[in-house]
Design a protein around this motif. Structure first.
Motif, PDB file in Angstrom:
ATOM      1  N   GLU A   1      62.770 -50.813  13.935  1.00 34.97           N
ATOM      2  CA  GLU A   1      63.177 -50.947  12.535  1.00 34.97           C
ATOM      3  C   GLU A   1      63.072 -49.621  11.779  1.00 34.97           C
ATOM      4  O   GLU A   1      62.297 -48.733  12.147  1.00 34.97           O
ATOM      5  CB  GLU A   1      62.316 -52.014  11.839  1.00 34.97           C
ATOM      6  CG  GLU A   1      62.610 -53.442  12.313  1.00 34.97           C
ATOM      7  CD  GLU A   1      61.687 -54.462  11.672  1.00 34.97           C
ATOM      8  OE1 GLU A   1      60.729 -54.051  10.984  1.00 34.97           O
ATOM      9  OE2 GLU A   1      61.910 -55.678  11.881  1.00 34.97           O
ATOM     10  N   ASP A   2      63.865 -49.526  10.693  1.00 34.97           N
ATOM     11  CA  ASP A   2      63.818 -48.376   9.785  1.00 34.97           C
ATOM     12  C   ASP A   2      64.055 -47.047  10.501  1.00 34.97           C
ATOM     13  O   ASP A   2      63.439 -46.022  10.166  1.00 34.97           O
ATOM     14  CB  ASP A   2      62.472 -48.334   9.044  1.00 34.97           C
ATOM     15  CG  ASP A   2      62.198 -49.620   8.269  1.00 34.97           C
ATOM     16  OD1 ASP A   2      63.156 -50.146   7.665  1.00 34.97           O
ATOM     17  OD2 ASP A   2      61.055 -50.090   8.285  1.00 34.97           O
ATOM     18  N   GLY A   3      64.933 -47.049  11.486  1.00 38.79           N
ATOM     19  CA  GLY A   3      65.269 -45.815  12.189  1.00 38.79           C
ATOM     20  C   GLY A   3      64.263 -45.380  13.230  1.00 38.79           C
ATOM     21  O   GLY A   3      64.393 -44.282  13.801  1.00 38.79           O
ATOM     22  N   ASN A   4      63.262 -46.193  13.498  1.00 36.41           N
ATOM     23  CA  ASN A   4      62.224 -45.820  14.460  1.00 36.41           C
ATOM     24  C   ASN A   4      62.700 -45.976  15.901  1.00 36.41           C
ATOM     25  O   ASN A   4      63.641 -46.713  16.195  1.00 36.41           O
ATOM     26  CB  ASN A   4      60.968 -46.670  14.248  1.00 36.41           C
ATOM     27  CG  ASN A   4      60.227 -46.305  12.981  1.00 36.41           C
ATOM     28  OD1 ASN A   4      60.146 -45.135  12.623  1.00 36.41           O
ATOM     29  ND2 ASN A   4      59.697 -47.300  12.286  1.00 36.41           N
ATOM     30  N   ILE A   5      62.000 -45.294  16.787  1.00 40.10           N
ATOM     31  CA  ILE A   5      62.201 -45.396  18.235  1.00 40.10           C
ATOM     32  C   ILE A   5      60.803 -45.469  18.854  1.00 40.10           C
ATOM     33  O   ILE A   5      59.926 -44.689  18.459  1.00 40.10           O
ATOM     34  CB  ILE A   5      62.923 -44.160  18.811  1.00 40.10           C
ATOM     35  CG1 ILE A   5      64.232 -43.886  18.075  1.00 40.10           C
ATOM     36  CG2 ILE A   5      63.180 -44.324  20.301  1.00 40.10           C
ATOM     37  CD1 ILE A   5      64.854 -42.532  18.420  1.00 40.10           C
ATOM     38  N   PRO A   6      60.553 -46.379  19.788  1.00 37.37           N
ATOM     39  CA  PRO A   6      59.245 -46.370  20.468  1.00 37.37           C
ATOM     40  C   PRO A   6      58.939 -44.971  20.992  1.00 37.37           C
ATOM     41  O   PRO A   6      59.788 -44.319  21.600  1.00 37.37           O
ATOM     42  CB  PRO A   6      59.436 -47.383  21.606  1.00 37.37           C
ATOM     43  CG  PRO A   6      60.456 -48.340  21.061  1.00 37.37           C
ATOM     44  CD  PRO A   6      61.403 -47.485  20.257  1.00 37.37           C
ATOM     45  N   LEU A   7      57.714 -44.514  20.752  1.00 34.44           N
ATOM     46  CA  LEU A   7      57.379 -43.111  20.975  1.00 34.44           C
ATOM     47  C   LEU A   7      57.542 -42.672  22.429  1.00 34.44           C
ATOM     48  O   LEU A   7      57.936 -41.532  22.703  1.00 34.44           O
ATOM     49  CB  LEU A   7      55.947 -42.845  20.496  1.00 34.44           C
ATOM     50  CG  LEU A   7      55.550 -41.388  20.271  1.00 34.44           C
ATOM     51  CD1 LEU A   7      56.573 -40.647  19.422  1.00 34.44           C
ATOM     52  CD2 LEU A   7      54.171 -41.313  19.623  1.00 34.44           C
ATOM     53  N   HIS A   8      57.267 -43.571  23.382  1.00 36.81           N
ATOM     54  CA  HIS A   8      57.418 -43.150  24.789  1.00 36.81           C
ATOM     55  C   HIS A   8      58.887 -42.948  25.141  1.00 36.81           C
ATOM     56  O   HIS A   8      59.209 -42.147  26.028  1.00 36.81           O
ATOM     57  CB  HIS A   8      56.742 -44.134  25.745  1.00 36.81           C
ATOM     58  CG  HIS A   8      57.176 -45.550  25.649  1.00 36.81           C
ATOM     59  ND1 HIS A   8      57.018 -46.320  24.514  1.00 36.81           N
ATOM     60  CD2 HIS A   8      57.768 -46.381  26.566  1.00 36.81           C
ATOM     61  CE1 HIS A   8      57.467 -47.534  24.728  1.00 36.81           C
ATOM     62  NE2 HIS A   8      57.937 -47.593  25.953  1.00 36.81           N
ATOM     63  N   TYR A   9      59.794 -43.620  24.426  1.00 34.31           N
ATOM     64  CA  TYR A   9      61.217 -43.367  24.636  1.00 34.31           C
ATOM     65  C   TYR A   9      61.639 -42.041  24.012  1.00 34.31           C
ATOM     66  O   TYR A   9      62.511 -41.350  24.540  1.00 34.31           O
ATOM     67  CB  TYR A   9      62.056 -44.502  24.047  1.00 34.31           C
ATOM     68  CG  TYR A   9      61.909 -45.832  24.759  1.00 34.31           C
ATOM     69  CD1 TYR A   9      61.483 -45.902  26.083  1.00 34.31           C
ATOM     70  CD2 TYR A   9      62.213 -47.029  24.112  1.00 34.31           C
ATOM     71  CE1 TYR A   9      61.350 -47.120  26.729  1.00 34.31           C
ATOM     72  CE2 TYR A   9      62.096 -48.252  24.754  1.00 34.31           C
ATOM     73  CZ  TYR A   9      61.661 -48.294  26.054  1.00 34.31           C
ATOM     74  OH  TYR A   9      61.549 -49.501  26.699  1.00 34.31           O
ATOM     75  N   VAL A  10      61.018 -41.700  22.897  1.00 33.59           N
ATOM     76  CA  VAL A  10      61.285 -40.395  22.278  1.00 33.59           C
ATOM     77  C   VAL A  10      60.917 -39.284  23.252  1.00 33.59           C
ATOM     78  O   VAL A  10      61.700 -38.348  23.481  1.00 33.59           O
ATOM     79  CB  VAL A  10      60.482 -40.230  20.967  1.00 33.59           C
ATOM     80  CG1 VAL A  10      60.622 -38.806  20.421  1.00 33.59           C
ATOM     81  CG2 VAL A  10      60.957 -41.237  19.917  1.00 33.59           C
TER      82      VAL A  10
END
Length: 297
Positions: free
Chosen positions: A114-123
């Motif tokens: 949500e809100d433009g986020n991406i799970p950090l491990h995917y980042v």
């Protein structure tokens, strides 16, 4: 099978988040075991199959949403400058210095996007791919199953990529190459790895416990906090139950509470063992594990 062996020859994109300590499902210790053990594990569970089967679909949705074209990349890339870094990318974007990572996610994890986020491990996975391929942009597209399609765009970040390469170099040079197990991080993944390495205790063997007294005192302190907090949790739940009485559910502007009926069936193993020992022996399964206990001296 050859691709699985290649994965052991370096750090891949899906390893990056674990090495950085931001993957909730893995750990540096788990990656270490994967790279150093002789076993070649071929994952074939439902989640892996869904992700693989829907990769084409996610790529098509991305092309529809952006107007960009993507193509498969059938190569395992390896960094020239940092040969321990490898990349098996999902797609390359035609006409752009960019790649695409395709994901599928459960509706239960929709809030993480949500809100433009991406799970950090995917980042970290996407920036790892940029570091290996040199491409300046990486897209990530995801289908939230039964809910929505989304995509995000990540741009080259000098500082982040520098730190990522440093951490991966430290992991490869100081742990994988010399065969030194990385320190634990408290994750369930570390528990699983330790159980794999040390699954059986040598009976009657004992060693002196050196250097852990303060940490074990802290453990006792933490257990005290947990016990107190759990008691407070139970008290709150009991107050709500008392308020609800025989009602199955209750709701407010902030919360919905259910206290419903649950029926479960369990085998009376003690009775079966006593009355039908032959059947019990036929179906009994012995599980081997180790129990960790701490007692005051």
């Amino acid at each position: 099978m050859e691709w699985l062996r290649l994965r052991k020859s370096g750090i891949g994109g899906s390893d990056a988040g674990a090495i950085c300590g931001v993957n909730p499902y893995s750990s540096a210790m788990k990656v270490f075991r994967d790279k150093t053990c002789e076993e070649v594990e071929e994952l074939d569970n439902e989640a892996v199959r869904i992700g693989h089967d829907l990769e084409d679909y996610v790529a098509r949705r991305f092309m529809e949403a952006t107007g960009l074209k993507v193509r498969k990349s059938n190569y395992m890339y390896r960094s020239v400058e940092h040969p321990y870094m490898i990349a098996d990318v999902d797609r390359l974007v035609v006409g752009e210095d960019a790649g695409l990572e395709c994901k599928t996610a459960s509706a239960y994890s929709a809030d993480k996007w949500e809100d433009g986020n991406i799970p950090l491990h995917y980042v970290m996975q996407c920036y790892h791919y940029m570091a290996v391929t040199g491409k300046r942009t990486w897209y990530i597209a995801a289908v939230i199953l039964g809910k929505q399609f989304i995509y995000r765009k990540l741009e080259w970040d000098d500082e982040l990529i520098y730190r990522l390469v440093e951490m991966e170099n430290d992991f490869w040079s100081n742990y994988v190459i010399p065969g030194v197990i990385p320190p634990p991080d408290g994750s369930k993944a570390c528990d699983e790895v330790l159980a794999q390495y040390y699954h059986t205790a040598q009976k009657a063997r004992a060693i002196e416990l050196v250097g852990f007294d303060e940490k074990l005192r802290r453990r006792e302190e933490i257990l005290g906090f947990i016990s107190a907090l759990q008691e407070e949790q139970r008290q709150i739940e009991q107050e709500v139950k008392l308020f609800m009485g025989e009602n199955e559910s209750a709701s407010s502007e902030c919360f919905r509470v259910s206290w419903g009926n649950v029926d479960s069936t369990r085998l009376d193993t003690k009775r079966i063992k006593e009355e039908r020992p032959d059947i019990y022996l036929d179906y009994a399964k012995v599980a081997h594990s180790r129990r960790f206990e701490v007692k005051a001296a």
